[in-house]
Scaffold this motif. Structure first.
Motif, PDB file in Angstrom:
ATOM      1  N   MET A   9       0.781  -1.436   0.067  1.00  0.00           N
ATOM      2  CA  MET A   9       0.012  -0.116  -0.030  1.00  0.00           C
ATOM      3  C   MET A   9       0.875   1.236  -0.040  1.00  0.00           C
ATOM      4  SD  MET A   9      -3.125  -0.891   0.078  1.00  0.00           S
ATOM      5  CE  MET A   9      -4.553   0.137   0.878  1.00  0.00           C
ATOM      6  N   VAL A  10       1.948   1.504   0.802  1.00  0.00           N
ATOM      7  CA  VAL A  10       2.815   2.427   0.652  1.00  0.00           C
ATOM      8  C   VAL A  10       3.304   2.660  -0.767  1.00  0.00           C
ATOM      9  CG1 VAL A  10       4.968   3.087   1.630  1.00  0.00           C
ATOM     10  CG2 VAL A  10       3.383   2.219   2.953  1.00  0.00           C
ATOM     11  N   ALA A  11       3.801   1.344  -1.322  1.00  0.00           N
ATOM     12  CA  ALA A  11       4.427   1.562  -2.574  1.00  0.00           C
ATOM     13  C   ALA A  11       3.705   2.039  -3.659  1.00  0.00           C
ATOM     14  CB  ALA A  11       5.068   0.240  -3.077  1.00  0.00           C
ATOM     15  N   GLU A  12       2.308   1.783  -3.424  1.00  0.00           N
ATOM     16  CA  GLU A  12       1.074   2.267  -4.334  1.00  0.00           C
ATOM     17  C   GLU A  12       0.798   3.625  -4.174  1.00  0.00           C
ATOM     18  OE1 GLU A  12      -1.781  -0.388  -3.599  1.00  0.00           O
ATOM     19  OE2 GLU A  12      -0.680  -2.163  -4.539  1.00  0.00           O
ATOM     20  N   GLY A  13       1.272   4.040  -2.996  1.00  0.00           N
ATOM     21  CA  GLY A  13       1.047   5.613  -2.731  1.00  0.00           C
ATOM     22  C   GLY A  13      -0.284   5.827  -1.943  1.00  0.00           C
ATOM     23  N   LYS A  14      -0.905   4.699  -1.497  1.00  0.00           N
ATOM     24  CA  LYS A  14      -2.205   4.628  -0.805  1.00  0.00           C
ATOM     25  C   LYS A  14      -2.087   4.998   0.708  1.00  0.00           C
ATOM     26  CE  LYS A  14      -4.574   1.987  -4.404  1.00  0.00           C
ATOM     27  NZ  LYS A  14      -5.154   0.730  -4.749  1.00  0.00           N
ATOM     28  N   ALA A  15      -0.835   4.382   1.128  1.00  0.00           N
ATOM     29  CA  ALA A  15      -0.450   4.724   2.565  1.00  0.00           C
ATOM     30  C   ALA A  15       0.733   5.454   2.745  1.00  0.00           C
ATOM     31  CB  ALA A  15      -0.334   3.265   3.146  1.00  0.00           C
ATOM     32  N   GLY A  49      -1.354   6.137  10.603  1.00  0.00           N
ATOM     33  CA  GLY A  49      -2.433   5.892  11.353  1.00  0.00           C
ATOM     34  C   GLY A  49      -3.581   5.206  11.024  1.00  0.00           C
ATOM     35  N   LYS A  50      -3.199   4.584   9.790  1.00  0.00           N
ATOM     36  CA  LYS A  50      -4.374   3.734   9.349  1.00  0.00           C
ATOM     37  C   LYS A  50      -3.878   2.355   9.247  1.00  0.00           C
ATOM     38  CE  LYS A  50      -6.824   7.351   7.328  1.00  0.00           C
ATOM     39  NZ  LYS A  50      -7.554   7.772   6.486  1.00  0.00           N
ATOM     40  N   ASP A  51      -4.504   1.581   9.051  1.00  0.00           N
ATOM     41  CA  ASP A  51      -4.537  -0.266   8.943  1.00  0.00           C
ATOM     42  C   ASP A  51      -4.926  -0.479   7.550  1.00  0.00           C
ATOM     43  OD1 ASP A  51      -3.672  -0.297  11.397  1.00  0.00           O
ATOM     44  OD2 ASP A  51      -5.447  -1.346  12.356  1.00  0.00           O
ATOM     45  N   VAL A  52      -4.371  -1.579   7.106  1.00  0.00           N
ATOM     46  CA  VAL A  52      -4.606  -2.153   5.868  1.00  0.00           C
ATOM     47  C   VAL A  52      -5.828  -3.232   6.005  1.00  0.00           C
ATOM     48  CG1 VAL A  52      -4.112  -3.624   3.807  1.00  0.00           C
ATOM     49  CG2 VAL A  52      -2.382  -1.764   4.795  1.00  0.00           C
ATOM     50  N   ASP A  53      -6.921  -3.234   5.632  1.00  0.00           N
ATOM     51  CA  ASP A  53      -8.149  -4.020   5.984  1.00  0.00           C
ATOM     52  C   ASP A  53      -8.222  -5.137   4.939  1.00  0.00           C
ATOM     53  OD1 ASP A  53     -10.250  -5.175   6.928  1.00  0.00           O
ATOM     54  OD2 ASP A  53     -11.634  -4.055   5.535  1.00  0.00           O
ATOM     55  N   HIS A  54      -8.220  -6.298   5.257  1.00  0.00           N
ATOM     56  CA  HIS A  54      -8.384  -7.553   4.227  1.00  0.00           C
ATOM     57  C   HIS A  54      -9.800  -7.653   4.044  1.00  0.00           C
ATOM     58  CE1 HIS A  54      -3.970  -7.721   5.118  1.00  0.00           C
ATOM     59  NE2 HIS A  54      -3.807  -8.374   3.843  1.00  0.00           N
ATOM     60  N   LYS A  55     -10.495  -7.440   3.196  1.00  0.00           N
ATOM     61  CA  LYS A  55     -11.980  -7.330   3.032  1.00  0.00           C
ATOM     62  C   LYS A  55     -12.430  -8.721   3.297  1.00  0.00           C
ATOM     63  CE  LYS A  55     -12.090  -3.962  -0.925  1.00  0.00           C
ATOM     64  NZ  LYS A  55     -12.470  -3.853  -2.134  1.00  0.00           N
ATOM     65  N   ASP A  56     -11.759  -9.914   2.854  1.00  0.00           N
ATOM     66  CA  ASP A  56     -12.054 -11.099   3.120  1.00  0.00           C
ATOM     67  C   ASP A  56     -11.761 -11.892   4.348  1.00  0.00           C
ATOM     68  OD1 ASP A  56      -9.490 -11.849   2.815  1.00  0.00           O
ATOM     69  OD2 ASP A  56      -9.637 -13.403   0.981  1.00  0.00           O
ATOM     70  N   GLY A  57     -11.016 -10.905   5.289  1.00  0.00           N
ATOM     71  CA  GLY A  57     -10.361 -11.512   6.364  1.00  0.00           C
ATOM     72  C   GLY A  57      -9.200 -12.375   6.381  1.00  0.00           C
ATOM     73  N   ASN A  58      -8.891 -12.560   5.329  1.00  0.00           N
ATOM     74  CA  ASN A  58      -7.446 -13.475   5.316  1.00  0.00           C
ATOM     75  C   ASN A  58      -6.199 -12.625   4.927  1.00  0.00           C
ATOM     76  OD1 ASN A  58      -5.771 -15.409   4.584  1.00  0.00           O
ATOM     77  ND2 ASN A  58      -6.823 -16.187   2.854  1.00  0.00           N
ATOM     78  N   PRO A  59      -5.338 -12.590   5.971  1.00  0.00           N
ATOM     79  CA  PRO A  59      -4.114 -11.597   5.687  1.00  0.00           C
ATOM     80  C   PRO A  59      -3.338 -12.206   4.606  1.00  0.00           C
ATOM     81  CG  PRO A  59      -4.206 -12.624   7.725  1.00  0.00           C
ATOM     82  CD  PRO A  59      -5.672 -12.841   7.506  1.00  0.00           C
ATOM     83  N   LEU A  60      -3.533 -13.537   4.403  1.00  0.00           N
ATOM     84  CA  LEU A  60      -2.432 -14.158   3.492  1.00  0.00           C
ATOM     85  C   LEU A  60      -3.061 -13.899   1.873  1.00  0.00           C
ATOM     86  CD1 LEU A  60      -2.294 -17.587   5.021  1.00  0.00           C
ATOM     87  CD2 LEU A  60      -0.700 -15.636   5.164  1.00  0.00           C
ATOM     88  N   SER A  63      -7.272  -6.067  -5.210  1.00  0.00           N
ATOM     89  CA  SER A  63      -8.695  -6.288  -4.863  1.00  0.00           C
ATOM     90  C   SER A  63      -9.164  -6.388  -3.485  1.00  0.00           C
ATOM     91  CB  SER A  63      -9.539  -7.042  -5.901  1.00  0.00           C
ATOM     92  OG  SER A  63      -8.981  -8.421  -5.632  1.00  0.00           O
ATOM     93  N   ASN A  64      -8.348  -7.163  -2.622  1.00  0.00           N
ATOM     94  CA  ASN A  64      -8.708  -7.475  -1.328  1.00  0.00           C
ATOM     95  C   ASN A  64      -8.482  -6.612  -0.261  1.00  0.00           C
ATOM     96  OD1 ASN A  64      -9.871  -9.564   0.617  1.00  0.00           O
ATOM     97  ND2 ASN A  64      -7.974  -9.991   0.970  1.00  0.00           N
ATOM     98  N   ARG A  65      -7.409  -5.491  -0.593  1.00  0.00           N
ATOM     99  CA  ARG A  65      -6.986  -4.549   0.334  1.00  0.00           C
ATOM    100  C   ARG A  65      -7.463  -3.366   0.332  1.00  0.00           C
ATOM    101  NH1 ARG A  65      -1.853  -3.632  -1.530  1.00  0.00           N
ATOM    102  NH2 ARG A  65      -2.196  -4.689  -3.286  1.00  0.00           N
ATOM    103  N   VAL A  66      -7.735  -2.530   1.491  1.00  0.00           N
ATOM    104  CA  VAL A  66      -8.300  -1.250   1.405  1.00  0.00           C
ATOM    105  C   VAL A  66      -7.845  -0.837   2.781  1.00  0.00           C
ATOM    106  CG1 VAL A  66     -10.464  -1.699   2.691  1.00  0.00           C
ATOM    107  CG2 VAL A  66     -10.368   0.105   1.420  1.00  0.00           C
ATOM    108  N   LEU A  67      -7.699   0.567   2.596  1.00  0.00           N
ATOM    109  CA  LEU A  67      -6.940   1.357   3.865  1.00  0.00           C
ATOM    110  C   LEU A  67      -8.319   1.795   4.797  1.00  0.00           C
ATOM    111  CD1 LEU A  67      -4.088   1.781   4.500  1.00  0.00           C
ATOM    112  CD2 LEU A  67      -4.472   4.114   3.714  1.00  0.00           C
ATOM    113  N   LYS A  68      -8.084   1.565   5.967  1.00  0.00           N
ATOM    114  CA  LYS A  68      -9.106   2.251   7.065  1.00  0.00           C
ATOM    115  C   LYS A  68      -8.609   2.701   8.275  1.00  0.00           C
ATOM    116  CE  LYS A  68     -13.007  -1.024   6.111  1.00  0.00           C
ATOM    117  NZ  LYS A  68     -13.925  -2.176   6.830  1.00  0.00           N
TER     118      LYS A  68
END
Length: 86
Positions: free
Chosen positions: A33-39, A44-55, A60-65
């Motif tokens: 996310m940092v490399a993509e410029g999104k974080a 103070g933000k976390d990367v949320d895995h939409k499907d709950g699987n950190p692996l 498409s499964n990552r979003v900053l919250k």
């Protein structure tokens, strides 16, 4: 303050291969996310895995919250997540 027994138990849990792998995947997601410029460092933000699987680190499964939004879920009376996939 945590007791020595609690700290020892947590250290033992955190050193399990499965937990090391999941932590590594979460750190990788953050770096992506940092490399993509999104974080940004210190945002103070976390990367949320939409499907709950950190692996699953697909873009498409990552979003900053915010930390509060990512770490709070509706719980059942037994303290389990009501909808763990959300």
């Amino acid at each position: 303050m945590a007791t020595k027994a609690r700290q020892a138990a947590q250290a033992k849990y955190n050193s399990k291969p499965e937990q090391v792998q999941r932590r590594t995947a979460r750190n990788t997601a953050r770096r992506q996310m940092v490399a993509e410029g999104k974080a940004h460092k210190g945002d103070g933000k976390d990367v949320d895995h939409k499907d709950g699987n950190p692996l699953n680190n697909k873009a498409s499964n990552r979003v900053l919250k915010t930390k509060a939004a990512n770490r709070s879920y509706a719980r059942t009376s037994g303290a389990h997540k009501k909808n763990p996939k959300s």
